[in-house]
Write an enzyme that holds these catalytic residues in place. Structure first.
Site, PDB file in Angstrom:
ATOM      1  N   SER A 115       0.824  -1.205   0.000  1.00 59.36           N
ATOM      2  CA  SER A 115       0.000   0.000   0.000  1.00 59.36           C
ATOM      3  C   SER A 115       0.861   1.259   0.000  1.00 59.36           C
ATOM      4  O   SER A 115       1.565   1.513  -0.972  1.00 59.36           O
ATOM      5  CB  SER A 115      -0.965  -0.045   1.193  1.00 59.36           C
ATOM      6  OG  SER A 115      -2.000   0.903   1.046  1.00 59.36           O
TER       7      SER A 115
ATOM      8  N   ASP B 228     -10.018  -4.653  -4.461  1.00 63.14           N
ATOM      9  CA  ASP B 228      -9.409  -3.793  -3.449  1.00 63.14           C
ATOM     10  C   ASP B 228     -10.240  -2.520  -3.276  1.00 63.14           C
ATOM     11  O   ASP B 228     -10.340  -1.712  -4.201  1.00 63.14           O
ATOM     12  CB  ASP B 228      -7.974  -3.429  -3.862  1.00 63.14           C
ATOM     13  CG  ASP B 228      -7.171  -2.795  -2.743  1.00 63.14           C
ATOM     14  OD1 ASP B 228      -7.771  -2.086  -1.910  1.00 63.14           O
ATOM     15  OD2 ASP B 228      -5.943  -2.991  -2.702  1.00 63.14           O
TER      16      ASP B 228
ATOM     17  N   HIS C  54      -7.869  -5.567  -0.015  1.00 63.16           N
ATOM     18  CA  HIS C  54      -6.643  -4.847   0.356  1.00 63.16           C
ATOM     19  C   HIS C  54      -5.868  -5.705   1.350  1.00 63.16           C
ATOM     20  O   HIS C  54      -5.824  -5.418   2.550  1.00 63.16           O
ATOM     21  CB  HIS C  54      -7.001  -3.490   0.953  1.00 63.16           C
ATOM     22  CG  HIS C  54      -5.857  -2.519   0.965  1.00 63.16           C
ATOM     23  ND1 HIS C  54      -5.190  -2.119  -0.175  1.00 63.16           N
ATOM     24  CD2 HIS C  54      -5.246  -1.852   1.992  1.00 63.16           C
ATOM     25  CE1 HIS C  54      -4.240  -1.255   0.144  1.00 63.16           C
ATOM     26  NE2 HIS C  54      -4.256  -1.090   1.455  1.00 63.16           N
TER      27      HIS C  54
END
Length: 227
Positions: free
Chosen positions: A119, A173, A207
Site C-alpha cells: 500500500s 481492493d 486490500h
C-alpha cells in the site's frame, strides 16, 4: 529508523529484503513474511537479512488528524491525488536510500537487495525504482499506486530500468483500486521506462494478500536473488 530486523540464520548474510508496511501498521505487521519464507524454503533464504522499518507517527489529515504510523500524510481520500504530501513522501524516499546504504555498508551488494512494500509502502517501493542511486536486485509492490508522478519525472534516473518489478494487486481492493494499480504500471513502464514490470491481478482479493500472491512473490524473490 527503528523497526523489526531479522538477521540471516546463517552468517555471513548475502542478501537483504527491505519491506515497508502500509498506513497505520508497523514493521512487525509484515514480520510474518520472513517467517513464511524461511519456513517454506529453509535453505533458500538462510543467508537473507530482513528489514521491516517502522514509519514515523504522523497526523493523518484525511483521518481527522489522528496520529498513526504513516510514510506520508493522506490529505484527502481522493484517488486522483489532487492534494499530496510531497515533502513527507520525499523524506521517506530518502529514508529508504539510507536503509539501503546501511546494508551496503554491512557488506551486502546492492544487486542483492530487494525493496518492497504494501500500500503506502508499495508506493514508495515503486518510486525507489526510479530514484535509487544503485541498481538493486528487484522491487516488490503489493497493492501499490503511483504518487507524485510529476516530481518523480524530475528526479528519476535510469539505473533500474532493467530491474525486475513485481506488482501484485487484488481486483476487489476497496482502498487502492485496481485502476490505480493499472495507472502505476502505465506510469512506471511507459513514462519511466521500466522494462520488466509484472502486474499480477488476483481475482477476489481485497486490500490484503492471499496464498497465491505469496507463492508468486516467493518465486519472484528467488529469481531476483538467484536462489
Amino acid at each position: 529508523m527503528n523497526g523489526l530486523r531479522i538477521a540471516a540464520k546463517v552468517q555471513p548474510a548475502r542478501q537483504t529484503i527491505i519491506f515497508l508496511h502500509g498506513l497505520g501498521d508497523t514493521g512487525s505487521g509484515w514480520g510474518f513474511l520472513a517467517q513464511y519464507l524461511q519456513q517454506r524454503d529453509p535453505t533458500t533464504f538462510q543467508h537473507t537479512n530482513f528489514v521491516f522499518p517502522n514509519a514515523p507517527e504522523v497526523h493523518v489529515t484525511a483521518n481527522g488528524g489522528a496520529l498513526m504510523p504513516a510514510w506520508f500524510d493522506i490529505l484527502e481520500w481522493d484517488s486522483s491525488f489532487s492534494k499530496v504530501d510531497t515533502d513527507g513522501f520525499m523524506n521517506s524516499l530518502n529514508a529508504i536510500e539510507k536503509m539501503v546504504k546501511q546494508e551496503i555498508d554491512k557488506g551486502i551488494k546492492p544487486e542483492q537487495i530487494i525493496i518492497g512494500g504494501f500500500s503506502q509502502g508499495a508506493a514508495l517501493a515503486l518510486a525507489s525504482s526510479v530514484t535509487l542511486p544503485w541498481r538493486v536486485a528487484g522491487v516488490v509492490a503489493l497493492s501499490g499506486f503511483c504518487y507524485i508522478p510529476g516530481i518523480l519525472k524530475q528526479h528519476k534516473n535510469d539505473l533500474n530500468v532493467k530491474t525486475p518489478l513485481f506488482h501484485g494487486h487484488g481486483d476487489m481492493d476497496p482502498v487502492v483500486s485496481i485502476s490505480l494499480g493499472l495507472n502505476a504500471k502505465k506510469f512506471y513502464q511507459d513514462t519511466c521506462g521500466i522494462q520488466d514490470y509484472e502486474l499480477k491481478i488476483y481475482n477476489g482479493m481485497a486490500h490484503s494478500t492471499v496464498p497465491e500472491e505469496l507463492d508468486d512473490l516467493t518465486a519472484f524473490l528467488k529469481k531476483c536473488l538467484s536462489l
